[in-house]
Design a protein around this motif. Structure first.
Motif, short mmCIF file in Angstrom:
data_model
loop_
_atom_site.label_atom_id
_atom_site.label_comp_id
_atom_site.label_asym_id
_atom_site.label_seq_id
_atom_site.Cartn_x
_atom_site.Cartn_y
_atom_site.Cartn_z
N SER A 265 0.83 -1.20 0.00
CA SER A 265 0.00 0.00 0.00
C SER A 265 0.87 1.25 0.00
O SER A 265 0.60 2.22 -0.73
N PHE A 266 1.92 1.23 0.80
CA PHE A 266 2.82 2.39 0.85
C PHE A 266 3.52 2.59 -0.49
O PHE A 266 3.63 3.71 -0.99
N LEU A 267 3.99 1.50 -1.11
CA LEU A 267 4.62 1.61 -2.43
C LEU A 267 3.67 2.24 -3.44
O LEU A 267 4.06 3.07 -4.26
N ASN A 268 2.41 1.85 -3.39
CA ASN A 268 1.42 2.42 -4.30
C ASN A 268 1.20 3.91 -4.03
O ASN A 268 1.02 4.69 -4.96
N GLN A 269 1.19 4.30 -2.76
CA GLN A 269 1.07 5.72 -2.40
C GLN A 269 2.21 6.52 -3.01
O GLN A 269 2.01 7.60 -3.56
N VAL A 270 3.42 5.99 -2.87
CA VAL A 270 4.60 6.68 -3.40
C VAL A 270 4.50 6.79 -4.92
O VAL A 270 4.74 7.86 -5.50
N LYS A 271 4.14 5.70 -5.56
CA LYS A 271 4.02 5.70 -7.02
C LYS A 271 3.02 6.75 -7.48
O LYS A 271 3.29 7.51 -8.41
N TYR B 189 14.28 10.53 3.09
CA TYR B 189 13.91 11.85 3.60
C TYR B 189 14.21 12.92 2.54
O TYR B 189 13.43 13.84 2.34
N ASP B 190 15.34 12.79 1.86
CA ASP B 190 15.67 13.76 0.81
C ASP B 190 14.69 13.67 -0.36
O ASP B 190 14.23 14.69 -0.87
N LEU B 191 14.37 12.46 -0.78
CA LEU B 191 13.43 12.27 -1.89
C LEU B 191 12.03 12.80 -1.55
O LEU B 191 11.35 13.34 -2.41
N PHE B 192 11.61 12.60 -0.32
CA PHE B 192 10.26 12.95 0.10
C PHE B 192 10.21 14.29 0.84
O PHE B 192 9.21 14.60 1.49
N GLN B 193 11.22 15.12 0.72
CA GLN B 193 11.34 16.32 1.54
C GLN B 193 10.13 17.24 1.47
O GLN B 193 9.81 17.92 2.44
N ASP B 194 9.44 17.29 0.37
CA ASP B 194 8.27 18.16 0.25
C ASP B 194 6.95 17.41 0.47
O ASP B 194 5.88 17.92 0.15
N HIS B 195 7.04 16.21 1.02
CA HIS B 195 5.87 15.36 1.20
C HIS B 195 5.86 14.76 2.61
O HIS B 195 6.16 13.58 2.80
N PRO B 196 5.52 15.57 3.60
CA PRO B 196 5.58 15.10 4.99
C PRO B 196 4.71 13.86 5.27
O PRO B 196 5.07 13.04 6.11
N GLY C 191 4.62 8.15 6.66
CA GLY C 191 4.33 6.77 6.29
C GLY C 191 5.59 5.92 6.25
O GLY C 191 5.60 4.77 6.71
N PHE C 192 6.66 6.46 5.72
CA PHE C 192 7.93 5.74 5.65
C PHE C 192 8.46 5.43 7.06
O PHE C 192 8.99 4.35 7.31
N LYS D 121 16.04 6.14 13.01
CA LYS D 121 15.57 7.37 12.37
C LYS D 121 16.71 8.39 12.32
O LYS D 121 17.50 8.50 13.24
N PRO D 122 16.78 9.14 11.23
CA PRO D 122 17.80 10.19 11.14
C PRO D 122 17.59 11.22 12.24
O PRO D 122 16.48 11.38 12.74
N PRO D 123 18.64 11.93 12.62
CA PRO D 123 18.52 12.89 13.70
C PRO D 123 17.56 14.03 13.40
O PRO D 123 16.91 14.54 14.28
N ARG D 124 17.45 14.42 12.15
CA ARG D 124 16.52 15.51 11.84
C ARG D 124 15.10 14.96 11.85
O ARG D 124 14.86 13.81 11.56
N GLN D 125 14.18 15.80 12.16
CA GLN D 125 12.77 15.41 12.26
C GLN D 125 12.09 15.58 10.91
O GLN D 125 12.52 16.36 10.08
N SER D 126 11.00 14.84 10.73
CA SER D 126 10.18 15.00 9.53
C SER D 126 9.66 16.42 9.48
O SER D 126 9.33 17.00 10.52
N PRO D 127 9.54 16.96 8.29
CA PRO D 127 8.95 18.30 8.20
C PRO D 127 7.50 18.26 8.67
O PRO D 127 6.82 17.26 8.47
N THR D 128 7.09 19.31 9.30
CA THR D 128 5.71 19.36 9.77
C THR D 128 4.90 20.18 8.76
O THR D 128 5.40 21.13 8.18
N PRO D 129 3.65 19.77 8.55
CA PRO D 129 2.82 20.51 7.60
C PRO D 129 2.62 21.95 8.08
O PRO D 129 2.47 22.20 9.27
N SER D 130 2.62 22.87 7.13
CA SER D 130 2.44 24.29 7.46
C SER D 130 0.99 24.63 7.58
O SER D 130 0.17 24.18 6.88
#
Length: 124
Positions: free
Chosen positions: A52-58, A93-100, A105-106, A115-124
Motif C-alpha cells: 500500500s505504501f509503495l502504491n502511495q509513493v508511485k 527523507y531527501d526524496l520525500f522532503q516536500d511530502h511530509p 508513512g515511511f 531514524k535520522p537525527p533531523r525530524q520530519s517536516p511538519t505541515p504548514s
C-alpha cells in the motif's frame, strides 16, 4: 522494513509497477504490532501495508518518475546490503522532503533507533 526480516514465504514481489520493477519487500515490514513476526497474520498485514505504501509513493510521483525510480533503487540497494538503515532513511527523507505525509508513512517501517537525527517536516 529496515533491519528486521519478516520471512515472507513466497512474498517476493516480481510484479512490474509502471516502468519500474518493485524490489522484493520480504524485509519490508517493521510494524509495531503485538503479534510476533512468525505469525502468518502479522506477515500478511505487514506485506499489504508495505505494498500500500509503495502504491502511495508511485501515485504521488506519477509526474516525477525519476523520484519513484530513485526510491525503488534505494530499497534495492538496502536489500543488496549497499546501504544501511540510516543511509536509506536519509535518502528517502531527501526524496520525500516536500511530502511530509510520505515521510510519516515511511517512518512506520523504521525501527525508532534508526531514524535520522533531523525530524520530519511538519505541515504548514
Amino acid at each position: 522494513m529496515f533491519g528486521e526480516d519478516t520471512n515472507h514465504s513466497g512474498a517476493e514481489v516480481a510484479a512490474q509497477n509502471g516502468a519500474y520493477a518493485v524490489p522484493s519487500i520480504g524485509r519490508a515490514a517493521h510494524l509495531r504490532l503485538s503479534a510476533t513476526q512468525e505469525d502468518p497474520a502479522y506477515n500478511a498485514q505487514a506485506f499489504h501495508h508495505a505494498l500500500s505504501f509503495l502504491n502511495q509513493v508511485k501515485k504521488q510521483f506519477l509526474e516525477q518518475p525519476h523520484v519513484y525510480a530513485a526510491f525503488l533503487e534505494t530499497l534495492a540497494s538496502f536489500k543488496d546490503g549497499r546501504l544501511d538503515n540510516r543511509m536509506v532513511a536519509e535518502r528517502v527523507y531527501d526524496l520525500f522532503q516536500d511530502h511530509p505525509a510520505l515521510i510519516e508513512g515511511f517512518n512506520t517501517f523504521l525501527p525508532p533507533r534508526t531514524k535520522p537525527p533531523r525530524q520530519s517536516p511538519t505541515p504548514s
